[in-house]
Design a protein around this motif. Structure first.
Motif, PDB file in Angstrom:
ATOM      1  N   GLY A 305      38.632  44.563  35.063  1.00 15.01           N
ATOM      2  CA  GLY A 305      38.008  43.731  36.083  1.00 15.01           C
ATOM      3  C   GLY A 305      37.651  42.365  35.525  1.00 15.01           C
ATOM      4  N   THR A 306      38.107  41.317  36.182  1.00 17.49           N
ATOM      5  CA  THR A 306      37.845  39.966  35.666  1.00 17.49           C
ATOM      6  C   THR A 306      36.383  39.576  35.829  1.00 17.49           C
ATOM      7  OG1 THR A 306      38.502  39.017  37.798  1.00 17.49           O
ATOM      8  CG2 THR A 306      40.211  39.220  36.114  1.00 17.49           C
ATOM      9  N   LEU A 332      49.506  40.330  36.354  1.00 16.18           N
ATOM     10  CA  LEU A 332      49.034  39.862  37.641  1.00 16.18           C
ATOM     11  C   LEU A 332      47.637  40.420  37.918  1.00 16.18           C
ATOM     12  CD1 LEU A 332      52.046  39.122  37.864  1.00 16.18           C
ATOM     13  CD2 LEU A 332      51.958  39.798  40.267  1.00 16.18           C
ATOM     14  N   THR A 333      46.928  39.837  38.867  1.00 14.37           N
ATOM     15  CA  THR A 333      45.632  40.373  39.282  1.00 14.37           C
ATOM     16  C   THR A 333      45.759  40.956  40.679  1.00 14.37           C
ATOM     17  OG1 THR A 333      44.936  38.187  40.100  1.00 14.37           O
ATOM     18  CG2 THR A 333      44.251  38.812  37.872  1.00 14.37           C
ATOM     19  N   LEU A 334      44.985  42.011  40.903  1.00 12.11           N
ATOM     20  CA  LEU A 334      45.010  42.719  42.175  1.00 12.11           C
ATOM     21  C   LEU A 334      43.593  42.765  42.735  1.00 12.11           C
ATOM     22  CD1 LEU A 334      46.672  44.500  44.177  1.00 12.11           C
ATOM     23  CD2 LEU A 334      45.942  46.463  42.812  1.00 12.11           C
ATOM     24  N   ASP A 335      43.395  42.158  43.891  1.00 14.52           N
ATOM     25  CA  ASP A 335      42.098  42.199  44.578  1.00 14.52           C
ATOM     26  C   ASP A 335      42.008  43.538  45.295  1.00 14.52           C
ATOM     27  OD1 ASP A 335      39.761  41.803  45.937  1.00 14.52           O
ATOM     28  OD2 ASP A 335      40.502  40.166  47.205  1.00 14.52           O
ATOM     29  N   ALA A 336      41.215  44.454  44.747  1.00  9.46           N
ATOM     30  CA  ALA A 336      41.202  45.817  45.275  1.00  9.46           C
ATOM     31  C   ALA A 336      39.909  46.517  44.910  1.00  9.46           C
ATOM     32  CB  ALA A 336      42.388  46.608  44.725  1.00  9.46           C
ATOM     33  N   GLU A 337      39.693  47.659  45.554  1.00 11.09           N
ATOM     34  CA  GLU A 337      38.572  48.536  45.222  1.00 11.09           C
ATOM     35  C   GLU A 337      39.065  49.706  44.390  1.00 11.09           C
ATOM     36  OE1 GLU A 337      35.547  47.954  49.040  1.00 11.09           O
ATOM     37  OE2 GLU A 337      36.922  49.685  48.978  1.00 11.09           O
ATOM     38  N   GLY A 352      41.771  52.245  45.686  1.00 14.05           N
ATOM     39  CA  GLY A 352      41.382  52.270  47.085  1.00 14.05           C
ATOM     40  C   GLY A 352      42.033  51.143  47.863  1.00 14.05           C
ATOM     41  N   GLU A 353      41.247  50.503  48.720  1.00 16.43           N
ATOM     42  CA  GLU A 353      41.792  49.460  49.583  1.00 16.43           C
ATOM     43  C   GLU A 353      42.158  48.228  48.773  1.00 16.43           C
ATOM     44  OE1 GLU A 353      40.671  46.928  53.649  1.00 16.43           O
ATOM     45  OE2 GLU A 353      39.291  48.443  52.839  1.00 16.43           O
ATOM     46  N   ARG A 354      43.320  47.665  49.120  1.00 16.25           N
ATOM     47  CA  ARG A 354      43.765  46.412  48.510  1.00 16.25           C
ATOM     48  C   ARG A 354      43.676  45.302  49.533  1.00 16.25           C
ATOM     49  NH1 ARG A 354      49.143  48.891  46.079  1.00 16.25           N
ATOM     50  NH2 ARG A 354      48.553  50.517  47.539  1.00 16.25           N
ATOM     51  N   PHE A 355      43.140  44.164  49.110  1.00 16.42           N
ATOM     52  CA  PHE A 355      42.855  43.092  50.046  1.00 16.42           C
ATOM     53  C   PHE A 355      43.866  41.956  49.981  1.00 16.42           C
ATOM     54  CE2 PHE A 355      38.980  45.259  48.822  1.00 16.42           C
ATOM     55  CZ  PHE A 355      38.442  45.599  50.060  1.00 16.42           C
TER      56      PHE A 355
END
Length: 467
Positions: A305-306, A332-337, A352-355
């Motif tokens: 986590g960044t 790469l970075t992934l905006d997600a839970e 979980g959910e990816r935004f």
């Protein structure tokens, strides 16, 4: 950001191939020559007709969207198009039993190269029903997963009784295994070489019957040690001690701290569900690699986590010869839970959910010295004594030879870490990337040394997967 906002690289697409033959065949179809009537939608579907040996072209369609609506991370789902949490899914009229087939790979390569035009509105008549059905199943799954949907165990009391019966079977198996270890030590380790592998396989089968697959796996590993080379009695004794410790941990789990008891349950093979609220972050993909046996391919993906600085491990599985479902591009970075599981050092997580789709970034993970990496592994063993290794990033290390092996030496300091024997496939690529200069490397540090997984040149250069 539209679904077409992030293009996959050819390397990422070919990582989906189930084997080398499919990878080669798909690469040949990644040009415009055999394709006609190609198109892609903003909703994440790609389609096209591929000329084959017959009179009719093959109809190929790929859905690159996961059920949450964000562009799917690279992964595979069966040709039936069943909704999974990762996508993409594939459908092709060819007779191949490989998923994805060479036509799906070729179409994705064409799309990744920007040679598939975006089309507004519906897809072609032969593709749209499959796409629409998949979207509908995605909506149904989101509704079923929504809070208050009533999903969950239909019979909590029945689930509790089943869990108790399984715990009783595991206890009986652990007790039997303790007797087996005691017999081995009483008769002497030399008898393990004489008795052969059959006895160990029989013991492992008994652990499977006891519904303790984790114990069965460790027994099989232990049975492969006798006659495995110089020093095998020492290695056998070490593994016997760790197996005995796991047995005793299970038999006395009610006396352990909660976190260690959760680790023991996971190590014997009980499934665990995430606990606590999900954590949303921009997750930097540190490394990804596969391990395989006769029945299963396991993919391990390390994230960081960044904002939270928390490290996470995602696991994905595929049948032998099939690519695992989930794949994320390194660097790469992934905006997600992420939802974390109890035990095992708090590293295991579920996606979980990816935004948003995975996005390029210039972020690099912070590193440490080789001495700090060794200390970090030692601290992790307190939470999980059966831990083989931990993920670490080393700063400013140089691959250097030492006798018949190699090590990573600190550029400024006098400490180093040996490379593990399993590092050989990555060694020469690592040496070429370093070219004798200090480099940042992510890998796994354990009792056998360091296994490099990703090299991090300075931006704008992209991270380099090493396995």
């Amino acid at each position: 950001m539209t679904q077409q906002g992030v293009r996959w690289t050819a390397e990422q697409v070919l990582a989906l191939a189930p084997d080398a033959t499919s990878r080669k065949a798909g690469g040949k179809l990644g040009t415009a020559g055999p394709w006609s009537e190609t198109g892609s939608s903003d909703e994440g579907a790609v389609w096209g007709l591929c000329k084959g040996s017959g009179s009719r072209p093959y109809r190929t369609v790929v859905d690159v969207v996961n059920v949450t609506g964000a562009a799917g991370a690279l992964g595979s789902v069966g040709a039936s198009g069943s909704v999974g949490s990762s996508g993409p899914a594939y459908k092709c009229s060819c007779p191949s039993r490989e998923f994805p087939c060479k036509h799906a790979l070729g179409l994705l390569l064409l799309w990744s190269a920007g040679e598939v035009a975006a089309v507004s509105g519906r897809g072609p008549d032969w593709a749209e029903p499959w796409i629409a059905a998949r979207r509908e199943r995605a909506r149904e799954k989101r509704a079923a997963d929504a809070p208050g949907s009533g999903s969950g165990p239909a019979d909590p009391e029945g689930a509790r009784r089943r869990a108790e019966r399984r715990a009783e079977r595991i206890t009986a198996g652990a007790t039997e295994l303790e007797q087996r270890l005691a017999d081995l030590l009483r008769s002497g380790l030399a008898t393990a070489e004489q008795s052969g592998y059959g006895l160990w396989e029989e013991t492992a089968a008994r652990m499977v019957d006891a519904q303790a697959p984790g114990l069965a796996s460790r027994v099989r590993e232990l049975g492969a040690i006798p006659s495995s080379g110089p020093g095998w009695p020492v290695r056998l004794l070490e593994e016997c001690a760790l197996l005995h410790l796991l047995d005793q941990g299970w038999l006395r789990r009610d006396r352990l701290p909660d976190a260690l008891a959760a680790t023991v349950r996971t190590r014997v093979g009980l499934p665990s569900a995430p606990d606590g609220p999900p954590l949303r972050d921009d997750w930097l993909v540190l490394a990804q690699y596969d391990t395989a046996d006769a029945k299963l391919t396991t993919r391990r993906i390390w994230l960081r986590g960044t904002a939270s600085s928390r490290t996470a491990l995602l696991l994905s599985y595929g049948a032998a010869g099939r690519a695992p479902e989930l794949s994320l591009p390194v660097g790469l970075t992934l905006d997600a839970e992420l939802s974390f599981h109890p035990g095992t050092g708090g590293l295991r997580a579920s996606l979980g959910e990816r935004f948003a789709p995975p996005a390029p970034t210039g972020i690099r993970p912070p590193g440490m010295t080789t001495a700090e990496a060794t200390a970090h592994y030692g601290e992790a063993l307190r939470d999980d004594p059966w831990l083989d290794s931990v993920p670490v990033t080393l700063d400013d290390v140089v691959p250097t030879p030492t006798g018949d092996s190699w090590q990573l030496a600190d550029a400024e300091g006098d400490t180093s870490l040996p490379l593990t024997p399993t590092s050989r496939p990555a060694l020469w690529r690592l040496i070429a990337v370093s070219a004798g200069t200090p480099i940042k490397i992510t890998g796994e540090c354990g009792h056998q040394g360091f296994t490099p997984l990703t090299a991090w040149p300075q931006p704008p250069k992209r991270p380099i997967p090493l396995p």
